[in-house]
Design an enzyme around this catalytic site. Structure first.
Site, mmCIF file in Angstrom:
data_model
loop_
_atom_site.group_PDB
_atom_site.id
_atom_site.type_symbol
_atom_site.label_atom_id
_atom_site.label_comp_id
_atom_site.label_asym_id
_atom_site.label_seq_id
_atom_site.Cartn_x
_atom_site.Cartn_y
_atom_site.Cartn_z
ATOM 1 C CD GLU A 132 -3.776 -2.318 7.370
ATOM 2 O OE1 GLU A 132 -2.680 -2.576 6.868
ATOM 3 O OE2 GLU A 132 -4.398 -1.277 7.126
ATOM 4 C CE LYS A 180 -0.244 3.241 4.670
ATOM 5 N NZ LYS A 180 -0.092 3.336 6.122
ATOM 6 N N GLY A 192 2.382 2.233 10.787
ATOM 7 C CA GLY A 192 3.387 3.279 10.626
ATOM 8 C C GLY A 192 4.117 3.639 11.909
ATOM 9 C CG ASN A 202 -1.718 1.210 1.417
ATOM 10 O OD1 ASN A 202 -1.814 2.032 0.502
ATOM 11 N ND2 ASN A 202 -2.345 1.362 2.582
ATOM 12 C CB SER A 218 4.949 -1.926 12.007
ATOM 13 O OG SER A 218 4.617 -0.568 12.265
ATOM 14 C CD GLU A 267 -2.834 5.589 6.722
ATOM 15 O OE1 GLU A 267 -2.895 5.596 5.481
ATOM 16 O OE2 GLU A 267 -1.870 5.086 7.341
ATOM 17 C CG HIS A 298 -5.929 2.193 5.185
ATOM 18 N ND1 HIS A 298 -5.455 3.093 6.112
ATOM 19 C CD2 HIS A 298 -4.948 1.280 5.010
ATOM 20 C CE1 HIS A 298 -4.237 2.722 6.478
ATOM 21 N NE2 HIS A 298 -3.905 1.630 5.821
HETATM 22 P P1 PGA Z 1 2.638 0.227 7.663
HETATM 23 O O1 PGA Z 1 1.183 0.497 7.021
HETATM 24 O O2 PGA Z 1 3.127 -1.054 7.084
HETATM 25 O O3 PGA Z 1 3.469 1.403 7.230
HETATM 26 O O4 PGA Z 1 2.444 0.167 9.132
HETATM 27 C C1 PGA Z 1 0.287 -0.555 6.813
HETATM 28 C C2 PGA Z 1 -1.009 -0.021 6.242
HETATM 29 O O5 PGA Z 1 -1.443 1.060 6.650
HETATM 30 O O6 PGA Z 1 -1.634 -0.669 5.376
#
Ligand code: PGA
Length: 255
Positions: free
Chosen positions: A170, A14, A176, A12, A215, A100, A98
């Site tokens: 997640e 982003k 992140g 992903n 992560s 976010e 997601h």
């Molecule tokens: P990350 O993000 O691997 O940077 O923690 C995962 C995601 O948001 O899909």
């Protein structure tokens, strides 16, 4: 452990990358995973790079995912993108719900359900994201929150559609942050999600892929994949370098 479900890893990206940067990354990923067997791999570039990346990856081992979609086919919906338009540019998957988007853009469970159903109707595979916040985990609400998200996202889906869904667990506190869930924490929730799906259809639940996200790196994917109900990863930061994403796919696919 004999795997019953084919591992799936989706990068992903982003909000990152010009068209040129996305093409370079996609090409390196394609070349890097071309020899890895028995795995599904996808990347999710920004909307602006989708068409170019999909053309570059055409007929290769890496599929293309969009990061979001709308639930209507067309009309007066400024700024939105329809699932059929994503199929048109060459997408196979679309990430919906997601965290976010849930947190920053106020996306609600009902919208996630509409998006997932619209994606399925257009022939896309939705990757539906669920997960609790740190406050929810700390107050013992993890499974309740995930249950509400899963049940809402899968509402009113026919069994044939349900069988095409991918779910990504997640935990918001792991995205992140460099702080990933322990394999046991991930397994507890993955097992729970599968049991919720099994309440609808045991057959579908047994074959549904449930990805872990938050992560994920080449260094921690093996212990996560060793858990019975972890079928792959939705990968943010570690998918922005072809070297680390390819290493992660190789590690994860070999468990
Ligand atoms: P990350 O993000 O691997 O940077 O923690 C995962 C995601 O948001 O899909």
């Amino acid at each position: 452990m004999a795997r019953t479900r084919r591992p799936f890893f989706c990068g992903n990206w982003k909000l990152n990358g010009s068209i040129a940067e996305s093409l370079a990354l996609a090409t390196e990923v394609r070349n890097g995973v071309s020899t890895v067997r028995d795995v599904d791999v996808a990347v999710a570039p920004s909307f602006t790079a989708l068409h170019a990346v999909a053309k570059r990856l055409e007929d290769g081992p890496v599929a293309v995912a969009a990061q979001d979609c709308f639930w209507e086919d067309k009309g007066a919906y400024t700024g939105e993108v329809a699932p059929a338009q994503l199929v048109d540019v060459g997408c196979k998957y679309v990430i919906v719900g997601h965290s976010e988007r849930r947190q920053l853009l106020g996306e609600l469970d009902a919208a996630v359900n509409l998006k997932a159903r619209a994606a399925l109707k257009a022939g896309l595979t939705p990757i539906i994201c669920v997960g609790e916040t740190l406050a929810e985990r700390d107050s013992g609400e993890t499974l309740g929150r995930v249950q509400a998200q899963v049940d809402a996202a899968l509402a009113d889906m026919a069994e044939a559609d349900l069988s095409r869904v991918v779910i990504a667990y997640e935990p918001v506190w792991a995205i992140g942050t460099g702080r990933n869930a322990t394999p046991a924490q991930a397994e507890e929730v993955h097992r729970f999600i599968r049991s919720r799906v099994a309440a609808r259809s045991a057959g579908v639940a047994a074959q549904m892929r449930i990805l872990y996200g938050g992560s994920v790196k080449a260094d921690n994917i093996r212990v996560l994949m060793a858990e019975e109900n972890v079928d792959g990863g939705l990968v943010g930061g570690a998918s922005l370098s072809a070297e680390s994403f390819v290493r992660l796919v190789k590690e994860g696919a070999s468990v």
